[in-house]
Scaffold this active site. Structure first.
Site, short mmCIF file in Angstrom:
data_model
loop_
_atom_site.label_atom_id
_atom_site.label_comp_id
_atom_site.label_asym_id
_atom_site.label_seq_id
_atom_site.Cartn_x
_atom_site.Cartn_y
_atom_site.Cartn_z
N LYS A 65 0.80 -1.22 0.00
CA LYS A 65 0.00 0.00 0.00
C LYS A 65 0.83 1.28 0.00
CE LYS A 65 -4.19 -1.85 2.13
NZ LYS A 65 -5.21 -1.66 3.20
N ASP A 101 -10.29 2.64 1.96
CA ASP A 101 -10.35 2.08 3.32
C ASP A 101 -11.03 3.03 4.30
OD1 ASP A 101 -9.14 -0.36 2.80
OD2 ASP A 101 -7.12 0.40 3.14
#
Length: 270
Positions: A65, A101
């Site tokens: 990420k 997210d």
């Protein structure tokens, strides 16, 4: 056939293929989503797959990420602030990154009956904590972080330009001010009997919510103890579903009900 990927290491355990393939079926699109185990040194090569015309996007999980950022042409502001990218899109030949997210976390929190009050206490200071800090600070909550390495939590707040307090031990925390407790650590993931900390639950604010990002097991020791004391609890599966739903919509332009993705994985949950 349209294609999308999850790049992770490891990747075999992921529930993402179940969710996204169910979404493809629901919208009637000929598409397939595949989880691929990509070692960190191979990430750059793997991203070349996204240039293939049938590929509409990809998700990223640990440990990619943050590592993916130098490879991208553009990063949306939300991902830049969080410092992590979990969704990739191709636009006009450019590789773009965003982060679903944070929105996925907050939507699942509200769906779980959370009523904003008091201080938000986050356990952990990793990438998942960053998503929670972004969402909760945007909602106007005061942020506290408890982490075994205080310097890491302090760096998180400083880099995200969020004012807050950091606690090295739970003994320092004035729990009576806490209206939301979020576990963003991996405690309970491999051992359901493990808890990120021993919470003096009667001391939390009345009506407080306890949220655990761990979703296997669905009800961790932290959540079970909170339920025993009458607190509202929210499991981590909602965040997983909503971040996937938002990513899928970015790739296809079509909204899929969260229930479609949840139904695709519910039989794997305990």
């Amino acid at each position: 056939m349209k294609r999308a990927f999850l790049f992770a290491h490891p990747a075999a355990h992921s529930l993402s293929p179940r969710m996204h393939n169910a979404a493809f079926q629901w919208i009637g699109m000929d598409g397939v989503y595949q989880a691929v185990d990509i070692e960190p040194s191979c990430l750059g090569k793997a991203l070349l797959r996204l240039k293939e015309p049938e590929v509409i996007g990809a998700n990223l999980s640990l440990p990619h990420k943050e590592a993916v950022i130098p490879f991208l042409d553009e990063i949306e502001p939300v991902a830049k602030r969080i410092g992590a990218v979990n969704t990739l899109m191709r636009r006009d030949g450019k590789l773009m990154g965003t982060n679903t997210d944070a929105d996925g976390f907050y939507q699942s929190l509200l769906e779980g009956g959370y009523q904003p009050q008091g201080v938000a206490l986050i356990l952990g200071a990793g990438g998942a904590a960053r998503a929670a800090v972004h969402a909760l600070s945007q909602a106007g909550l005061t942020i506290w972080i408890q982490n075994r390495t205080p310097s890491r939590a302090e760096h998180l707040l400083e880099s995200m330009q969020v004012e807050g307090r950091v606690f090295a031990t739970q003994e320092e925390i004035p729990f009576k001010e806490v209206g939301l407790l979020v576990n963003s650590s991996s405690a309970g993931l491999s051992n359901p009997q493990e808890s990120p900390l021993t919470v003096p639950f009667p001391e939390l604010q009345a009506g407080a919510t306890v949220y655990d990002m761990v979703y296997k097991p669905l009800y961790t020791r932290l959540l079970l103890e909170a339920q025993e004391h009458g607190y509202n609890t929210v499991t981590g599966i909602g965040m997983l579903v909503h971040q996937a739903r938002l990513a899928f919509e970015r790739w296809t332009g079509q909204a899929v009900p969260a229930s479609v993705m949840f139904d695709a994985v519910k039989d794997t949950l305990q």
